[in-house]
Every structure is written in C-alpha cells, then in structure tokens.
Design a protein around this motif. Structure first.
Motif, mmCIF file in Angstrom:
data_model
loop_
_atom_site.group_PDB
_atom_site.id
_atom_site.type_symbol
_atom_site.label_atom_id
_atom_site.label_comp_id
_atom_site.label_asym_id
_atom_site.label_seq_id
_atom_site.Cartn_x
_atom_site.Cartn_y
_atom_site.Cartn_z
ATOM 1 N N TYR A 215 17.074 46.915 41.325
ATOM 2 C CA TYR A 215 17.205 45.554 42.161
ATOM 3 C C TYR A 215 17.297 45.766 43.523
ATOM 4 O O TYR A 215 16.619 44.699 44.164
ATOM 5 C CB TYR A 215 18.619 44.968 41.709
ATOM 6 C CG TYR A 215 18.298 44.528 40.185
ATOM 7 C CD1 TYR A 215 17.937 43.332 39.765
ATOM 8 C CD2 TYR A 215 19.303 45.167 39.179
ATOM 9 C CE1 TYR A 215 17.781 42.961 38.444
ATOM 10 C CE2 TYR A 215 19.330 44.896 38.032
ATOM 11 C CZ TYR A 215 18.582 43.700 37.365
ATOM 12 O OH TYR A 215 18.605 43.215 36.095
ATOM 13 N N GLY A 216 17.256 46.765 43.919
ATOM 14 C CA GLY A 216 17.427 47.106 45.444
ATOM 15 C C GLY A 216 15.900 47.259 45.807
ATOM 16 O O GLY A 216 15.467 46.772 46.763
ATOM 17 N N ALA A 217 15.195 47.849 44.873
ATOM 18 C CA ALA A 217 13.880 47.917 45.321
ATOM 19 C C ALA A 217 12.940 46.644 45.213
ATOM 20 O O ALA A 217 12.071 46.309 45.888
ATOM 21 C CB ALA A 217 13.311 48.889 43.929
ATOM 22 N N ILE A 218 13.441 45.686 44.246
ATOM 23 C CA ILE A 218 12.904 44.242 44.383
ATOM 24 C C ILE A 218 13.327 43.666 45.598
ATOM 25 O O ILE A 218 12.332 42.938 45.975
ATOM 26 C CB ILE A 218 13.532 43.489 43.083
ATOM 27 C CG1 ILE A 218 13.335 43.810 41.762
ATOM 28 C CG2 ILE A 218 13.237 42.057 43.271
ATOM 29 C CD1 ILE A 218 14.084 43.203 40.587
ATOM 30 N N ALA A 219 14.588 43.674 45.889
ATOM 31 C CA ALA A 219 14.881 43.105 47.334
ATOM 32 C C ALA A 219 13.756 43.746 48.505
ATOM 33 O O ALA A 219 13.421 43.023 49.479
ATOM 34 C CB ALA A 219 16.186 43.318 47.714
ATOM 35 N N LEU A 220 13.704 44.884 48.400
ATOM 36 C CA LEU A 220 13.024 45.766 49.382
ATOM 37 C C LEU A 220 11.472 45.301 49.344
ATOM 38 O O LEU A 220 10.798 45.301 50.554
ATOM 39 C CB LEU A 220 13.105 47.412 49.216
ATOM 40 C CG LEU A 220 14.323 47.941 50.038
ATOM 41 C CD1 LEU A 220 14.324 49.419 49.541
ATOM 42 C CD2 LEU A 220 14.188 47.845 51.589
ATOM 43 N N GLY A 221 10.972 44.821 48.201
ATOM 44 C CA GLY A 221 9.557 44.483 48.252
ATOM 45 C C GLY A 221 9.480 43.376 48.852
ATOM 46 O O GLY A 221 8.389 42.982 49.404
ATOM 47 N N PHE A 222 10.469 42.476 48.608
ATOM 48 C CA PHE A 222 10.502 40.995 49.047
ATOM 49 C C PHE A 222 10.553 41.221 50.570
ATOM 50 O O PHE A 222 9.789 40.524 51.208
ATOM 51 C CB PHE A 222 11.672 40.460 48.720
ATOM 52 C CG PHE A 222 11.770 38.706 49.322
ATOM 53 C CD1 PHE A 222 11.089 37.903 48.988
ATOM 54 C CD2 PHE A 222 12.868 38.763 50.227
ATOM 55 C CE1 PHE A 222 11.139 36.626 49.743
ATOM 56 C CE2 PHE A 222 12.921 37.459 50.801
ATOM 57 C CZ PHE A 222 12.219 36.367 50.637
ATOM 58 N N LEU A 223 11.436 42.002 51.110
ATOM 59 C CA LEU A 223 11.678 42.359 52.769
ATOM 60 C C LEU A 223 10.115 42.876 53.215
ATOM 61 O O LEU A 223 9.891 42.441 54.406
ATOM 62 C CB LEU A 223 12.789 43.078 53.023
ATOM 63 C CG LEU A 223 14.086 42.583 52.666
ATOM 64 C CD1 LEU A 223 15.355 43.635 53.047
ATOM 65 C CD2 LEU A 223 14.301 41.541 53.893
ATOM 66 N N PHE A 224 9.715 43.813 52.482
ATOM 67 C CA PHE A 224 8.408 44.270 53.019
ATOM 68 C C PHE A 224 7.359 43.530 53.505
ATOM 69 O O PHE A 224 7.073 43.533 54.446
ATOM 70 C CB PHE A 224 7.725 45.353 52.011
ATOM 71 C CG PHE A 224 8.240 46.862 52.139
ATOM 72 C CD1 PHE A 224 9.543 47.167 52.275
ATOM 73 C CD2 PHE A 224 7.449 47.780 52.050
ATOM 74 C CE1 PHE A 224 9.986 48.326 52.445
ATOM 75 C CE2 PHE A 224 7.878 49.175 52.138
ATOM 76 C CZ PHE A 224 9.196 49.486 52.094
ATOM 77 N N ILE A 225 6.897 42.551 52.465
ATOM 78 C CA ILE A 225 5.954 41.511 52.826
ATOM 79 C C ILE A 225 6.519 40.442 53.841
ATOM 80 O O ILE A 225 5.777 39.877 54.653
ATOM 81 C CB ILE A 225 5.123 40.967 51.434
ATOM 82 C CG1 ILE A 225 3.892 40.311 51.840
ATOM 83 C CG2 ILE A 225 6.180 39.972 50.734
ATOM 84 C CD1 ILE A 225 2.964 40.509 50.708
ATOM 85 N N SER A 226 7.932 40.032 53.676
ATOM 86 C CA SER A 226 8.451 38.949 54.330
ATOM 87 C C SER A 226 8.277 39.434 55.835
ATOM 88 O O SER A 226 7.742 38.715 56.816
ATOM 89 C CB SER A 226 9.494 38.610 53.790
ATOM 90 O OG SER A 226 9.742 38.230 52.567
ATOM 91 N N ILE A 227 9.046 40.666 56.026
ATOM 92 C CA ILE A 227 9.216 41.149 57.639
ATOM 93 C C ILE A 227 7.795 41.069 58.254
ATOM 94 O O ILE A 227 7.656 41.052 59.496
ATOM 95 C CB ILE A 227 10.133 42.174 57.693
ATOM 96 C CG1 ILE A 227 11.465 41.805 56.955
ATOM 97 C CG2 ILE A 227 9.870 42.924 59.122
ATOM 98 C CD1 ILE A 227 12.215 40.751 57.990
ATOM 99 N N PHE A 228 6.800 41.650 57.192
ATOM 100 C CA PHE A 228 5.444 42.098 57.738
ATOM 101 C C PHE A 228 4.881 40.828 58.317
ATOM 102 O O PHE A 228 4.182 40.752 59.426
ATOM 103 C CB PHE A 228 4.524 42.777 56.601
ATOM 104 C CG PHE A 228 3.285 43.342 57.379
ATOM 105 C CD1 PHE A 228 3.476 44.547 57.658
ATOM 106 C CD2 PHE A 228 2.198 42.377 57.352
ATOM 107 C CE1 PHE A 228 2.227 45.301 58.325
ATOM 108 C CE2 PHE A 228 0.921 43.087 58.100
ATOM 109 C CZ PHE A 228 1.071 44.250 58.304
#
Length: 287
Positions: free
Chosen positions: A63-76
């Motif tokens: 679930y941490g990886a899911i959150a990071l995937g969302f953060l990766f593209i959002s912050i980009f």
C-alpha cells in the motif's frame, strides 16, 4: 558508495534527457507515461524470483508503493506547473531543498549522527542548491505564489522519506526490483488514466518520438531509484548522508553538464554554489 554514485549519475541523466525532449520534439506527458511502463518492466525483468501477484499484494510495503506511485506522477505534474508559473529556478530550489525532510527524519527516527561537521555540510548543501539554481536573467521570487513551491517541497520530501522508511522497514534486499516495479506500475496506471481522459476529450495526438524518449527515460529512471534503494540498504552509510550528497551532487552535475554541453551561462553566484556543493559533499561524507 558505488550505488550512490550510480544513482547520482542516473538522476543527472534524467535532467539531460528532459533537456533533449525539446530538441527532438518529444511529447513530455506521453513520454512520462511510457517511461513508467518501461521502468516497471525493468523491475520485473531484474527480479530473480517467480512473480506472484497475490504474494505482492500481501507484502507489507504494497500500500505504501501504491501511495508512492500516486505521489510520483502527482508531484511531477506539480513540478511542471511550478516551473511554468513560478519559474524553473523556484521549482529546482523547492525540489532539492526538500532534502532537509528525509535528513531530519533519519536523524530523529534512526538516531543518525549530528556532529558540527555534518551540520555545516548540510547547511552548505542547502546554500549550494540555492546559489546553483539562480540562473542569469531569472527572477527567483520565493514569496510569490508560495502554495505550489510549498506543495512541491513537501511532496518531494515525503517521497524521499517514504522510500527510506519502506526500504528500511519492509523491503528485503532481494525485493528492491519488485518494490520499484510496483511503484512505477501504479504511476503508469495513473498516467494512462490521464491519457485516456485526453483521448475522450479529443485532446490526444500520438507522438511517435515519445516511445523512444520514454523508453530511454524509463530505463534511466529505474536505475536512479534502484541504485538509490541499494545505497540506502547499505548499513555503513547513513541516510542523512546519502540524501544530502545525492541531492547536491545532482544539482551540481546538472549545472556543469548544462554549462559544458548546452553552453548555459553560469553566474558568479552559480560558481559559488558549485564550490559550496563540493565542500558540502566532502564535509558530509567525511563526517
């Protein structure tokens, strides 16, 4: 130390690749989405165990990886908007100065060392990022429209901190490839969702160059995360040292490559920043 060096080189190459996107007329959004797909495939190909989707979903880091995937593209995307509205210098400073978040997290959470030499090195690293990011003829007004730079600063810091926490707490040494692949997979899913919305709105026009650009970016992007995780997995180097050296070295190398390859002008303040970067790296690594 070799893993940290490889992560720095790969991350610096990402900036170089983005620089070349304009020259070869690559659609940035399409290339970014394809980059995440390629990065995910790289993780799956380098994983030396049979891939079991059920086992992956049962991993504590899932679930941490899911959150990071969302953060990766959002912050980009926040980074892109910040660069457009506030300027590239503001976006660069906000992104790289976020290193202070994982550094303090490592010191507080894991009791990492805080000697005078290391503290001076970290302060010099922040000054180096600031001075290197001030480009000639650019206006760096951090007080104007603070919301986007603050979100970028906070988001970038949370990403680095989360990577460190998940890698240290839940990810086994052999699990780094599949952990990375899972992050990139969810980032790719969100990116594909954005492209589908554009198709529905009839705003999508396929750009063939984005496939090649995205593939090159994806391999490089995967390498930067993989080697950063491998460096963080090394018990002999503290995470506060790794993040400080990683961020300031990327800023320094990117500026020097821009100066050498693209004839970008460096002001006296920029050269002062490069000097601070070299000194800070020496102070932090030798602390």
């Amino acid at each position: 130390m070799i893993y940290l060096l490889l992560s720095i080189l790969a991350s610096t190459c990402i900036f170089l690749i983005f620089k070349l996107f304009d020259r070869f007329k690559v659609n940035t959004l399409q290339a970014i989405v394809f980059n995440y797909i390629v990065a995910c495939l790289c993780g799956l190909l380098t994983y030396n165990k049979p891939i079991n989707l059920i086992e992956i979903t049962e991993e504590k880091w899932f679930y941490g990886a899911i959150a990071l995937g969302f953060l990766f593209i959002s912050i980009f995307n926040v980074m892109a908007i910040t660069a457009q509205r506030n300027g590239i210098s503001v976006a660069s400073v906000a992104t790289k100065m976020s290193v202070i978040i994982p550094v303090f997290f490592g010191i507080y959470m894991y009791g990492e060392s805080t000697g005078y030499q290391k503290i001076i090195g970290i302060i010099l690293a922040l000054l180096a990022v600031y001075f290197v990011s001030i480009k000639p003829n650019s206006n760096l007004h951090l007080k104007s429209s603070l919301l986007l730079p603050f979100v970028l600063f906070l988001g970038s810091g949370i990403i680095d901190t989360s990577i460190k926490y998940l890698e240290t707490t839940y990810v086994s040494e052999n699990g780094i490839p599949i952990f990375s692949a899972t992050i990139f997979c969810f980032a790719a899913c969100i990116g594909l969702g954005l492209l589908i919305v554009k198709i529905i709105k009839k705003e999508f026009k396929f750009n063939p160059q984005s496939l090649i650009g995205g593939a090159i970016l994806g391999i490089t992007n995967y390498a930067s995360i993989y080697y950063l995780l491998k460096a963080l997995d090394h018990e002999s180097i503290e995470s506060s040292t790794i993040f400080t050296v990683n961020n300031v070295a990327i800023v320094m190398l990117s500026s020097l490559i821009g100066y050498i390859l693209f004839k970008e002008k460096l002001s006296i303040k920029n050269w002062i920043g490069v000097s601070f970067a070299i000194i800070s790296i020496l102070l932090v690594t030798l602390a």
